[in-house]
Design a protein around this motif. Structure first.
Motif, PDB file in Angstrom:
ATOM      1  N   PHE A 134       0.832  -1.203   0.000  1.00 18.86           N
ATOM      2  CA  PHE A 134       0.000   0.000   0.000  1.00 18.86           C
ATOM      3  C   PHE A 134       0.870   1.257   0.000  1.00 18.86           C
ATOM      4  CE2 PHE A 134      -1.826   3.362   2.701  1.00 18.86           C
ATOM      5  CZ  PHE A 134      -2.944   3.706   1.955  1.00 18.86           C
ATOM      6  N   ALA A 135       1.876   1.287   0.872  1.00 23.47           N
ATOM      7  CA  ALA A 135       2.754   2.460   0.975  1.00 23.47           C
ATOM      8  C   ALA A 135       3.503   2.701  -0.328  1.00 23.47           C
ATOM      9  CB  ALA A 135       3.733   2.277   2.130  1.00 23.47           C
ATOM     10  N   LEU A 136       4.090   1.656  -0.887  1.00 22.67           N
ATOM     11  CA  LEU A 136       4.849   1.804  -2.121  1.00 22.67           C
ATOM     12  C   LEU A 136       3.957   2.239  -3.278  1.00 22.67           C
ATOM     13  CD1 LEU A 136       7.243  -1.289  -1.897  1.00 22.67           C
ATOM     14  CD2 LEU A 136       7.742   1.107  -1.348  1.00 22.67           C
ATOM     15  N   ALA A 137       2.719   1.762  -3.291  1.00 23.16           N
ATOM     16  CA  ALA A 137       1.779   2.157  -4.339  1.00 23.16           C
ATOM     17  C   ALA A 137       1.455   3.649  -4.240  1.00 23.16           C
ATOM     18  CB  ALA A 137       0.503   1.328  -4.240  1.00 23.16           C
ATOM     19  N   VAL A 138       1.218   4.117  -3.035  1.00 25.06           N
ATOM     20  CA  VAL A 138       0.921   5.545  -2.840  1.00 25.06           C
ATOM     21  C   VAL A 138       2.138   6.391  -3.206  1.00 25.06           C
ATOM     22  CG1 VAL A 138       0.353   7.337  -1.150  1.00 25.06           C
ATOM     23  CG2 VAL A 138      -0.837   5.139  -1.084  1.00 25.06           C
ATOM     24  N   GLY A 139       3.322   5.970  -2.761  1.00 20.38           N
ATOM     25  CA  GLY A 139       4.533   6.716  -3.093  1.00 20.38           C
ATOM     26  C   GLY A 139       4.798   6.737  -4.585  1.00 20.38           C
ATOM     27  N   GLY A 140       4.630   5.591  -5.235  1.00 21.84           N
ATOM     28  CA  GLY A 140       4.814   5.533  -6.680  1.00 21.84           C
ATOM     29  C   GLY A 140       3.816   6.415  -7.415  1.00 21.84           C
ATOM     30  N   PHE A 141       2.563   6.418  -6.937  1.00 17.98           N
ATOM     31  CA  PHE A 141       1.537   7.265  -7.551  1.00 17.98           C
ATOM     32  C   PHE A 141       1.888   8.742  -7.400  1.00 17.98           C
ATOM     33  CE2 PHE A 141      -2.386   9.776  -7.043  1.00 17.98           C
ATOM     34  CZ  PHE A 141      -2.937   9.589  -8.309  1.00 17.98           C
ATOM     35  N   ASN A 142       2.358   9.135  -6.214  1.00 19.58           N
ATOM     36  CA  ASN A 142       2.773  10.532  -6.001  1.00 19.58           C
ATOM     37  C   ASN A 142       3.846  10.940  -7.004  1.00 19.58           C
ATOM     38  OD1 ASN A 142       1.083  11.213  -3.861  1.00 19.58           O
ATOM     39  ND2 ASN A 142       2.561  10.620  -2.292  1.00 19.58           N
ATOM     40  N   GLY A 143       4.874  10.106  -7.138  1.00 21.24           N
ATOM     41  CA  GLY A 143       5.955  10.423  -8.054  1.00 21.24           C
ATOM     42  C   GLY A 143       5.501  10.465  -9.495  1.00 21.24           C
ATOM     43  N   TRP A 144       4.684   9.493  -9.889  1.00 27.09           N
ATOM     44  CA  TRP A 144       4.186   9.445 -11.270  1.00 27.09           C
ATOM     45  C   TRP A 144       3.337  10.671 -11.584  1.00 27.09           C
ATOM     46  CZ3 TRP A 144      -0.856   9.217 -13.151  1.00 27.09           C
ATOM     47  CH2 TRP A 144      -0.989   8.951 -14.509  1.00 27.09           C
ATOM     48  N   LEU A 145       2.463  11.063 -10.656  1.00 26.77           N
ATOM     49  CA  LEU A 145       1.577  12.199 -10.883  1.00 26.77           C
ATOM     50  C   LEU A 145       2.364  13.505 -10.977  1.00 26.77           C
ATOM     51  CD1 LEU A 145      -1.439  12.713 -11.237  1.00 26.77           C
ATOM     52  CD2 LEU A 145      -1.589  13.177  -8.778  1.00 26.77           C
ATOM     53  N   VAL A 146       3.374  13.648 -10.123  1.00 27.91           N
ATOM     54  CA  VAL A 146       4.215  14.852 -10.177  1.00 27.91           C
ATOM     55  C   VAL A 146       4.909  14.955 -11.530  1.00 27.91           C
ATOM     56  CG1 VAL A 146       6.326  15.906  -9.260  1.00 27.91           C
ATOM     57  CG2 VAL A 146       4.575  15.067  -7.694  1.00 27.91           C
ATOM     58  N   MET A 147       5.454  13.859 -12.024  1.00 27.35           N
ATOM     59  CA  MET A 147       6.199  13.876 -13.273  1.00 27.35           C
ATOM     60  C   MET A 147       5.290  14.006 -14.490  1.00 27.35           C
ATOM     61  SD  MET A 147       9.201  13.941 -12.221  1.00 27.35           S
ATOM     62  CE  MET A 147       9.913  13.953 -13.866  1.00 27.35           C
ATOM     63  N   LYS A 148       4.134  13.370 -14.445  1.00 25.80           N
ATOM     64  CA  LYS A 148       3.237  13.394 -15.595  1.00 25.80           C
ATOM     65  C   LYS A 148       2.522  14.727 -15.756  1.00 25.80           C
ATOM     66  CE  LYS A 148       3.438   9.515 -17.879  1.00 25.80           C
ATOM     67  NZ  LYS A 148       3.780   9.501 -19.325  1.00 25.80           N
TER      68      LYS A 148
END
Length: 347
Positions: A116-130
């Motif tokens: 769950f934590a890694l998914a949220v962190g990955g989503f944060n990073g992806w959204l910032v970059m996209k």
């Protein structure tokens, strides 16, 4: 007969003195601050230097230090994560709900909360970059979403804002020995979280200074455009940094839920600013591209010593906020001065 003067040593190949090498280190300001705080409270209160006193302020600094190291790496990479504080509560709640309400083994519940934590962190990073949106805005949205999710789900499942009962779950003993046990040193119990804190600082420093990924972190924090032009995988680097912060949140959340055996839905709110302040005190610039994992760990140590030193001295705890503000302003000024000195030395 005129003797020719020896040729001047080319300054580009001259070896800088030890003082110069120390000054350009980002963590040197935090180290000096830590020594000053340590000496001050050692003189003003006897309890501060006792074994139990040291165990108390090291424990206070440990979980903050784990998060500060991860946040420092992210800040060096040029980003912020305002959801870091609430993530510690979210992961603890996921672990507690799966273990106490669904009857899962604690280790399996910990694995689910890690995913769950890694998914949220990955989503944060992806959204910032996209999207190109500032990470401040994106993670503020994540912070609010997690805060609401924590309260809503906890009330739905338990009817209250707390989940407890971890000590009666399957696998609690073995998981607790790894994340929430104590180490006896000279008859004084020191929390194992202190070892996790030291390990986090050591790993963070190694990654920053001895790996290619560490070079990428400094590069993307200095200039993402220039980094991309020379082949640095900017998106991958920043997503991994957000996932690192989320992983640290999971680790701290796991330590807390296994140590205290209960968690409040509103836990962790506001701690994200303490993580950032500890990283700044430790030498990180708000503009990215400069900082130190060890410095962030020392910044957390200053927090722990000051907060508990004020208690030992029996002062009003409100003085801690004054200390925090002064330390933050001083750290920003010192860090900027050290960065300019480092830039001059490296030219």
């Amino acid at each position: 007969m005129t003797v020719a003067a020896p040729p001047a040593l080319d300054e580009r190949i001259a070896t800088p003195g030890i003082l110069t090498r120390l000054v350009v280190r980002p963590e040197i300001g935090a180290l000096i601050g830590a020594i000053v705080v340590f000496v001050f409270f050692s003189v003003t209160t006897d309890q501060f230097l006792s074994a139990s006193g040291a165990a108390t302020w090291l424990d206070d600094a440990s979980t903050l230090g784990i998060m500060a190291v991860a946040v420092a790496l992210l800040m060096i990479g040029g980003e912020f994560d305002l959801s870091a504080g609430v993530m510690t509560a979210s992961t603890a709640l996921v672990t507690a709900i799966f273990a106490t309400k669904l009857g899962w083994n604690v280790w399996l519940a910990l694995l689910v909360s890690l995913v769950f934590a890694l998914a949220v962190g990955g989503f944060n990073g992806w959204l910032v970059m996209k999207t190109g949106l500032p990470s401040f805005i994106v993670t503020l949205g994540t912070f609010l979403a997690l805060q609401g999710l924590n309260l809503g789900v906890t009330k739905l499942v338990t009817g209250t804002v707390q989940v407890s009962g971890m000590r009666s779950t399957d696998g609690y003993s073995s998981a607790g020995s790894l994340f929430a046990s104590t180490v006896d040193i000279g008859g004084t119990a020191f929390q194992v979280s202190i070892l996790w804190w030291i390990a986090a600082a050591a790993v963070g420093a190694f990654v920053l200074l001895r790996t290619r990924f560490g070079n990428w972190i400094f590069a993307v924090g200095g200039s993402a455009v220039s980094s991309r032009a020379v082949g640095v995988p900017v998106m991958k680097t920043k997503i991994l940094l957000f996932m690192t912060t989320a992983f640290a949140g999971w680790l701290v959340g796991s330590i807390n839920i296994l140590r205290f055996a209960s968690v409040q839905a509103n836990q962790g709110i506001g701690l994200e600013f303490q993580y950032i302040i500890a990283a700044v005190i430790g030498g990180c610039l708000l503009t990215g591209g400069f900082g130190s994992a060890v410095g962030a760990a020392i910044g957390a140590l200053i927090f722990g010593m000051a907060r508990q030193g004020i208690v030992f001295a029996r002062w009003d705890s409100d003085w801690f906020m004054l200390f925090l503000g002064v330390m933050l302003l001083a750290a920003v000024l010192v860090n900027n001065a050290f960065r300019r000195k480092a830039e001059r030395v490296r030219r």
